[in-house]
Write an enzyme that holds these catalytic residues in place. Sequence first.
Site, mmCIF file in Angstrom:
data_model
loop_
_atom_site.group_PDB
_atom_site.id
_atom_site.type_symbol
_atom_site.label_atom_id
_atom_site.label_comp_id
_atom_site.label_asym_id
_atom_site.label_seq_id
_atom_site.Cartn_x
_atom_site.Cartn_y
_atom_site.Cartn_z
ATOM 1 N N ALA A 30 0.869 -1.241 -0.028
ATOM 2 C CA ALA A 30 0.128 0.001 -0.100
ATOM 3 C C ALA A 30 0.788 1.149 0.032
ATOM 4 O O ALA A 30 0.263 2.345 0.037
ATOM 5 C CB ALA A 30 -1.076 0.174 1.111
ATOM 6 N N THR A 78 13.866 -4.250 -2.271
ATOM 7 C CA THR A 78 13.753 -2.937 -2.579
ATOM 8 C C THR A 78 13.990 -2.092 -1.455
ATOM 9 O O THR A 78 14.398 -0.905 -1.290
ATOM 10 C CB THR A 78 12.731 -2.443 -3.375
ATOM 11 N N HIS A 104 23.755 0.491 -2.040
ATOM 12 C CA HIS A 104 22.683 1.508 -2.556
ATOM 13 C C HIS A 104 22.902 2.484 -1.317
ATOM 14 O O HIS A 104 21.896 2.523 -0.639
ATOM 15 C CB HIS A 104 21.451 0.687 -2.695
#
Length: 328
Positions: A13, A129, A187
């Site tokens: 969501a 992610t 990252h």
Amino acid sequence: MSSPIKIAVTGAAGQIGYSLLFRIASGALFGGDTPVQLRLLEITPALKALEGVVMELDDCAFPALDSVEIGDDADHIFDGVTLALLVGARPRSKGMERGDLLSANGAIFTAQGKALNRVAADDVRIGVTGNPANTNALIAMSNAPDIPASRFSALTRLDHNRAIGQLAAKTHARVGDIRKMTVWGNHSATQYPDIFHAEVAGRNAAEVVNDQDWIENEFIPTVAGRGAAIIEARGASSAASAASATIDAARDWLLGTPEGDWVSMAVASDGSYGVPEGLMYSYPVTTSGGNWEIVEGLEVNDFSRRKMDATAAELFDERAAVANLGLI
């Protein structure tokens, strides 16, 4: 149509999830002829919002969307999935120390790793992610001992895509003319986008640019700081571009990289290029049949060596921190 593919998405969501789900359902990942079953995981307070997202998915009437199931129980949602996209993570709030962030996310990814270990399909692939992605992936992997380490990857494809965009702008090339971009390491702000092996329309990118000052003082800081720049500009973090990169990474992992090109994926290091074994480190990889292989034998100059070592050192410290917390 082929048999449906069962895909789990966590944090479904959230902003990235909202951009991601419609892309998957429309066929951007496996094509319009491959049906997908979406299994969407959220924390309990977000389930009502997720119901609204499912209404919108229904209203799109995507031919490739076979079914959608939502819930807050990881064992139920992950049951039998062949692809798990772990997007949901605890964001860093004001005043939060990095150790607090690692601890909060450690609890999330420990639980999800254990659940995947119990119930995911035997051939599952897991892409992380949610940030800090490399170390979150390491935590999940460490808590899923029955799943091969090679089935876990953290997302550095967004950095890879950002680097391609910056190089294309600098050289007045099309993004499709750029191949063999590499992002090494974490990252984070220490990542090293490397153009010394990249090509622009078949020519070496560093030679085309011919400007070491631009590489060091514009290109690398722009790519590494792009997320912060987007927050400054739009008042919210990267969502659509992160979702697009998540699709790109999963598609290439499962369906294969193009001939004569490679992509950047954070994977468990085997010691290649002097990186400590076991770190979740971004490498140039080629993929085929759901498996990846590190591109070996690339020449590393002194500048690159320093940058590669610096980002490895940060990941080493992150691993030590989560080990001290008992998360791995």
